[in-house]
Motif scaffolding. Structure first.
Motif, PDB file in Angstrom:
ATOM      1  N   ASN A  99       1.265   4.008  -3.075  1.00 12.49           N
ATOM      2  CA  ASN A  99       0.512   5.209  -2.585  1.00 12.49           C
ATOM      3  C   ASN A  99      -0.960   5.086  -2.574  1.00 12.49           C
ATOM      4  OD1 ASN A  99       2.811   6.765  -3.120  1.00 12.49           O
ATOM      5  ND2 ASN A  99       2.550   6.957  -5.241  1.00 12.49           N
ATOM      6  N   ARG A 100      -1.202   3.837  -1.994  1.00 10.48           N
ATOM      7  CA  ARG A 100      -2.677   3.617  -1.484  1.00 10.48           C
ATOM      8  C   ARG A 100      -2.774   3.987   0.140  1.00 10.48           C
ATOM      9  NH1 ARG A 100      -3.097  -2.687  -2.448  1.00 10.48           N
ATOM     10  NH2 ARG A 100      -5.339  -2.478  -1.513  1.00 10.48           N
ATOM     11  N   LEU A 101      -1.695   4.531   0.646  1.00  8.24           N
ATOM     12  CA  LEU A 101      -2.103   5.161   1.798  1.00  8.24           C
ATOM     13  C   LEU A 101      -1.703   6.615   1.804  1.00  8.24           C
ATOM     14  CD1 LEU A 101      -0.407   2.492   4.309  1.00  8.24           C
ATOM     15  CD2 LEU A 101      -2.901   2.653   3.769  1.00  8.24           C
ATOM     16  N   ASP A 102      -2.443   7.700   2.292  1.00  8.33           N
ATOM     17  CA  ASP A 102      -2.021   8.908   2.053  1.00  8.33           C
ATOM     18  C   ASP A 102      -0.927   9.399   3.116  1.00  8.33           C
ATOM     19  OD1 ASP A 102      -3.282   9.897   4.582  1.00  8.33           O
ATOM     20  OD2 ASP A 102      -5.131   9.283   4.050  1.00  8.33           O
ATOM     21  N   GLU A 103      -0.576  10.563   2.794  1.00  7.04           N
ATOM     22  CA  GLU A 103       0.850  11.017   3.593  1.00  7.04           C
ATOM     23  C   GLU A 103       0.359  11.028   5.015  1.00  7.04           C
ATOM     24  OE1 GLU A 103       3.974  14.942   3.737  1.00  7.04           O
ATOM     25  OE2 GLU A 103       2.233  14.717   1.930  1.00  7.04           O
ATOM     26  N   ASN A 104      -0.671  11.543   5.469  1.00  3.36           N
ATOM     27  CA  ASN A 104      -0.955  11.779   6.945  1.00  3.36           C
ATOM     28  C   ASN A 104      -0.823  10.260   7.289  1.00  3.36           C
ATOM     29  OD1 ASN A 104      -1.812  13.224   9.375  1.00  3.36           O
ATOM     30  ND2 ASN A 104      -3.850  11.919   9.177  1.00  3.36           N
ATOM     31  N   THR A 105      -1.374   9.253   6.776  1.00  2.00           N
ATOM     32  CA  THR A 105      -1.656   7.908   7.229  1.00  2.00           C
ATOM     33  C   THR A 105      -0.199   7.246   7.426  1.00  2.00           C
ATOM     34  OG1 THR A 105      -3.733   7.567   6.453  1.00  2.00           O
ATOM     35  CG2 THR A 105      -2.503   5.670   7.188  1.00  2.00           C
ATOM     36  N   ARG A 106       0.643   7.607   6.265  1.00  2.99           N
ATOM     37  CA  ARG A 106       2.160   7.037   6.295  1.00  2.99           C
ATOM     38  C   ARG A 106       3.079   7.620   7.465  1.00  2.99           C
ATOM     39  NH1 ARG A 106       1.716   7.919   0.897  1.00  2.99           N
ATOM     40  NH2 ARG A 106       3.138   9.870   0.934  1.00  2.99           N
TER      41      ARG A 106
ATOM     42  N   LYS B  30       1.090  -1.316  -0.049  1.00  2.00           N
ATOM     43  CA  LYS B  30       0.022  -0.078  -0.034  1.00  2.00           C
ATOM     44  C   LYS B  30       0.963   1.317  -0.086  1.00  2.00           C
ATOM     45  CE  LYS B  30      -4.309  -1.746   2.108  1.00  2.00           C
ATOM     46  NZ  LYS B  30      -5.097  -1.582   3.344  1.00  2.00           N
TER      47      LYS B  30
ATOM     48  N   LYS C 284      -9.585   5.940  10.950  1.00  2.00           N
ATOM     49  CA  LYS C 284      -8.735   4.814  10.608  1.00  2.00           C
ATOM     50  C   LYS C 284      -8.132   4.160  11.913  1.00  2.00           C
ATOM     51  CE  LYS C 284      -7.595   6.926   6.039  1.00  2.00           C
ATOM     52  NZ  LYS C 284      -6.751   7.286   5.196  1.00  2.00           N
TER      53      LYS C 284
END
Length: 324
Positions: free
Chosen positions: A96-103, A92, A165
């Motif tokens: 790029n299936r996770l946005d920057e904030n999630t990463r 993911k 999340k």
């Protein structure tokens, strides 16, 4: 309060300094000795005091020792752990299936695990309700953390770090596997936690045995389709778990027996086995001439819990850890 408000609070927890003297009436069944009754009652007193300090909901219906270890089964002891990402999370991230904030939040939680920080404030607030079983943790060995950058130091502060999340994790003594990032299940849809694709992700990471899923296909002449009825829908799995029914699974042509389980009373199987182990150890030190003094709950340096019993023997006073 030290490293952890809930778990290592035991390091700062002050047990009763008063030697335990009581008149025991018809509290326990008759086949228990007076010594065993005194020890069990003293442990119950200490556990109830600990529950009160930590704000754990306990109405007294469950055995207090089982309720205590139900709680510990849900909590994460604060200690440094190595963190590993599942193939799915890595995929993911790469795609790029996770946005920057999630990463960024994944990196933050990873750092906190590696530093041995207290992670319990990211768990569900229901972990502090002794009447609420955590089927995902008890049976599948998975905890879910709210993805947040806000640290909650106690139960009240947890209201400010809830997230839409969640991170599914498997926490072991020295390692943590980040399994997947999922959306918070909608109201009345907690069955969404029990998607068998999560088990496939853990299988692909080589961690199935570490959460108690034992592949029985090589242990017997397994015939594909022989586990009937075949339970595979998350909603059906959750309904059966809520009825305290344990399951085996057929997954992609293999059969799996689960070593972790929930009891018919809705308790963690580990908690009930621990209570039985404690009783067995009490009986080992119950002999003529031994007198009970006190019991206390203690957190050890390696993040474990000890139940220490002090007794007077004909040869002097001794202390025993009922969990060893």
């Amino acid at each position: 309060m030290g490293m952890s408000y809930w778990f290592i609070l035991l390091k700062n927890y002050r047990y009763s300094d008063t030697i335990f003297i009581t008149t025991i009436k018809e509290v326990f069944v008759c086949n228990k000795s007076l010594f065993e009754q005194e020890v069990m009652l003293a442990i119950e007193v200490e556990i109830k005091r600990y529950f009160k300090i930590c704000g754990v909901n306990y109405n007294g219906e469950k055995d207090s020792i089982v309720a205590f270890f139900n709680l510990l089964d849900k909590l994460i002891s604060p200690k440094p752990r190595k963190v590993f990402y599942s193939h799915l999370i890595n995929e993911k991230i790469e795609n790029n299936r996770l946005d920057e904030n999630t990463r960024s939040l994944l990196d933050l939680l990873k750092e906190r695990f590696e530093n041995g920080e207290d992670m319990n404030g990211f768990l569900s607030k229901l972990v502090f309700d002794s009447e609420k079983p955590d089927y995902l943790r008890y049976i599948w060995g998975i905890s879910h953390l709210h993805l947040s950058d806000k640290v909650a130091g106690n139960k009240e502060e947890m209201s400010s770090n809830r997230s839409d999340k969640q991170l599914l994790v498997i926490v072991e003594n020295t390692e943590v596997l980040f399994v997947d990032v999922i959306s918070h299940p909608r109201q009345n849809r907690n069955f969404e936690y029990f998607n068998l694709d999560t088990i496939r992700t853990i299988r692909d990471a080589g961690w199935l045995e570490r959460i108690g899923f034992m592949d029985m296909s090589s242990q017997m002449d397994f015939v594909e389709g022989s586990l009937n009825p075949k339970i595979s829908k998350a909603e059906e799995i959750y309904k059966l778990y809520k009825a305290n029914v344990n399951l085996s699974f057929e997954l992609d042509g293999k059969s799996y027996l689960l070593m972790n389980h929930i009891t018919s009373s809705g308790d963690s199987g580990t908690a009930v086995l621990t209570r039985n182990y404690i009783i067995r150890n009490i009986r080992k030190i119950d002999s003529d001439g031994n007198k009970f003094i006190r019991a206390k709950l203690v957190a050890t340096e390696d993040g474990k819990v000890a139940i220490i019993v002090d007794i007077e023997t004909p040869n002097g006073n001794s202390s025993y850890n009922l969990l060893e």
